[in-house]
Design a protein around this motif. Sequence first.
Motif, mmCIF file in Angstrom:
data_model
loop_
_atom_site.group_PDB
_atom_site.id
_atom_site.type_symbol
_atom_site.label_atom_id
_atom_site.label_comp_id
_atom_site.label_asym_id
_atom_site.label_seq_id
_atom_site.Cartn_x
_atom_site.Cartn_y
_atom_site.Cartn_z
ATOM 1 N N ALA A 172 -9.747 6.318 5.015
ATOM 2 C CA ALA A 172 -10.460 6.051 3.765
ATOM 3 C C ALA A 172 -10.056 7.021 2.661
ATOM 4 C CB ALA A 172 -11.966 6.144 3.997
ATOM 5 N N THR A 173 -9.322 8.087 3.016
ATOM 6 C CA THR A 173 -8.876 9.041 2.001
ATOM 7 C C THR A 173 -7.437 8.728 1.635
ATOM 8 O OG1 THR A 173 -8.152 10.671 3.643
ATOM 9 C CG2 THR A 173 -10.446 10.754 2.952
ATOM 10 N N TRP A 174 -6.636 9.718 1.316
ATOM 11 C CA TRP A 174 -5.240 9.447 0.961
ATOM 12 C C TRP A 174 -4.341 10.550 1.471
ATOM 13 C CZ3 TRP A 174 -9.372 9.926 -2.183
ATOM 14 C CH2 TRP A 174 -9.467 11.084 -2.972
ATOM 15 N N SER A 175 -3.081 10.203 1.661
ATOM 16 C CA SER A 175 -2.139 11.069 2.346
ATOM 17 C C SER A 175 -1.516 12.089 1.411
ATOM 18 C CB SER A 175 -1.043 10.195 2.957
ATOM 19 O OG SER A 175 0.034 10.974 3.374
ATOM 20 N N CYS A 197 -5.173 14.366 5.843
ATOM 21 C CA CYS A 197 -6.485 14.603 5.236
ATOM 22 C C CYS A 197 -6.379 14.957 3.758
ATOM 23 C CB CYS A 197 -7.181 15.730 5.991
ATOM 24 S SG CYS A 197 -8.854 16.075 5.430
ATOM 25 N N ASN A 198 -7.336 14.503 2.973
ATOM 26 C CA ASN A 198 -7.403 14.855 1.551
ATOM 27 C C ASN A 198 -7.829 16.303 1.401
ATOM 28 O OD1 ASN A 198 -7.765 14.882 -1.246
ATOM 29 N ND2 ASN A 198 -9.877 14.195 -1.047
ATOM 30 N N PRO A 224 -0.368 1.622 -2.058
ATOM 31 C CA PRO A 224 -0.200 2.350 -3.323
ATOM 32 C C PRO A 224 -0.302 3.861 -3.163
ATOM 33 C CG PRO A 224 -1.683 0.492 -3.612
ATOM 34 C CD PRO A 224 -1.484 0.654 -2.135
ATOM 35 N N LEU A 225 -1.097 4.315 -2.204
ATOM 36 C CA LEU A 225 -1.252 5.751 -1.985
ATOM 37 C C LEU A 225 -0.036 6.320 -1.261
ATOM 38 C CD1 LEU A 225 -5.014 5.779 -0.935
ATOM 39 C CD2 LEU A 225 -4.049 6.408 -3.146
ATOM 40 N N GLU A 226 0.459 5.618 -0.258
ATOM 41 C CA GLU A 226 1.634 6.095 0.468
ATOM 42 C C GLU A 226 2.874 6.081 -0.408
ATOM 43 O OE1 GLU A 226 4.167 5.256 4.584
ATOM 44 O OE2 GLU A 226 2.339 4.111 4.183
ATOM 45 N N LEU A 227 2.902 5.154 -1.375
ATOM 46 C CA LEU A 227 4.063 5.033 -2.261
ATOM 47 C C LEU A 227 4.313 6.322 -3.033
ATOM 48 C CD1 LEU A 227 6.180 2.933 -3.164
ATOM 49 C CD2 LEU A 227 4.619 2.293 -5.005
ATOM 50 N N ASP A 268 -5.581 8.853 -12.231
ATOM 51 C CA ASP A 268 -6.024 7.799 -11.314
ATOM 52 C C ASP A 268 -7.462 8.117 -10.904
ATOM 53 O OD1 ASP A 268 -6.307 5.804 -9.437
ATOM 54 O OD2 ASP A 268 -4.998 6.755 -7.945
ATOM 55 N N GLN A 269 -8.408 7.789 -11.750
ATOM 56 C CA GLN A 269 -9.790 8.220 -11.573
ATOM 57 C C GLN A 269 -10.443 7.668 -10.316
ATOM 58 O OE1 GLN A 269 -11.429 10.546 -13.610
ATOM 59 N NE2 GLN A 269 -9.301 10.782 -14.257
ATOM 60 N N ASP A 270 -10.136 6.428 -9.951
ATOM 61 C CA ASP A 270 -10.759 5.852 -8.758
ATOM 62 C C ASP A 270 -9.944 6.114 -7.491
ATOM 63 O OD1 ASP A 270 -8.629 4.211 -9.263
ATOM 64 O OD2 ASP A 270 -9.812 2.386 -9.567
ATOM 65 N N LYS A 271 -8.841 6.864 -7.620
ATOM 66 C CA LYS A 271 -8.033 7.328 -6.489
ATOM 67 C C LYS A 271 -7.577 6.184 -5.585
ATOM 68 C CE LYS A 271 -8.686 11.430 -8.027
ATOM 69 N NZ LYS A 271 -7.633 12.001 -8.880
ATOM 70 N N ASP A 272 -7.149 5.074 -6.205
ATOM 71 C CA ASP A 272 -6.654 3.949 -5.418
ATOM 72 C C ASP A 272 -5.135 3.860 -5.428
ATOM 73 O OD1 ASP A 272 -6.266 3.190 -8.030
ATOM 74 O OD2 ASP A 272 -7.155 1.186 -7.808
ATOM 75 N N GLY A 273 -4.468 4.834 -6.068
ATOM 76 C CA GLY A 273 -3.017 4.822 -6.119
ATOM 77 C C GLY A 273 -2.450 3.890 -7.172
ATOM 78 N N LEU A 274 -3.312 3.393 -8.063
ATOM 79 C CA LEU A 274 -2.899 2.483 -9.125
ATOM 80 C C LEU A 274 -3.585 2.894 -10.423
ATOM 81 C CD1 LEU A 274 -3.408 -0.832 -7.133
ATOM 82 C CD2 LEU A 274 -1.175 0.082 -7.804
#
Length: 331
Positions: A17-20, A83-84, A225-228, A264-270
Amino acid sequence: MHFKIVVLFSVLNFFTATWSFGLGLRHINGLIDISENFCINNRMIETYFVSEGITNSDQITTLKRNLDEDTTLSEFLISLAYCNKGTFSFAEKSLSTYEVKLFVRMFVAQDKKGKHDGFLNRYELQKLIGKGFNLKKNIKKLIKSEFKDKKRIHVLTYLAVILKHKPLGSGLDEEQIDECHILCDSYDQFLDSEYQQHLFGSLKHIVSKKYVNDLLDIHHVHPAPLELKELVIFWAEYNEAGVKVPFLTTEEVRNAMAQFTKFDQDKDGLLNFEEFSNLVVEEYSDPDAKALIKTFNPLKSRLMCAVMFLKVKLLNDVPRKTLAMLWDDDK
């Protein structure tokens, strides 16, 4: 310290649920600083998590509950890379999750060939660096020289030295960015593994052939989008194929991803149009660039991925026709 297989998968699933991000030098050194002979207990790890901005109470509780007594940190380090971490910045030199996973498991494989105690001796380390990594001779020599007075080398100090001497890479030119754009166009929930393997196939100089399958065995944990964001930095750092003008240096790619992440305020990678507009107003002084906000006002539903943003950075003056192309869903 290690995770049992079931525990490891539950923790990785929790991190999805977080980002890499990977691991920066401060994260590695922080673990070295709080350890006693590389033994870390729950109290130490809780303090470490808070210091590194890992403040989610559920994450901390889950990791503390599942720590075991052991001499190695291998699978834990891989989990930590996913982990974030609030202290992480894409602008800083770091090891990606790809590298942490690969380099740590190379270390463990070498350790298992001898006395499996979580350490390598100088001979084992020199063998791993000499035959395991396809780095230039001067880089290998620098890495080996860091351990000439050490009888036992731990995975933490090994990672710190690898990161210290990691090649800068050539960066990315327009053609290479466009290759990444194919991933951006084709992803669904995760990046296209087949095409990602194609990209990584050009980077086989990272490690020797026997370890290539470990690198190309792609396991997606985070949304595409986050892994990109991590992938473009990784490729820029290991790109030794050369670049054509115009191009972005590795440092410029890193700074662009840091800038992208900031807005990226909502942290969705977009970046939605509002987020992109905020970025343009704050980061660009060119009046023509600011005028793009009004020009593309009807495109509020469009989303900009990390690769599209790199293309904008590459073109510098952001001409309208190029930005229109980047926002075109049919490209």
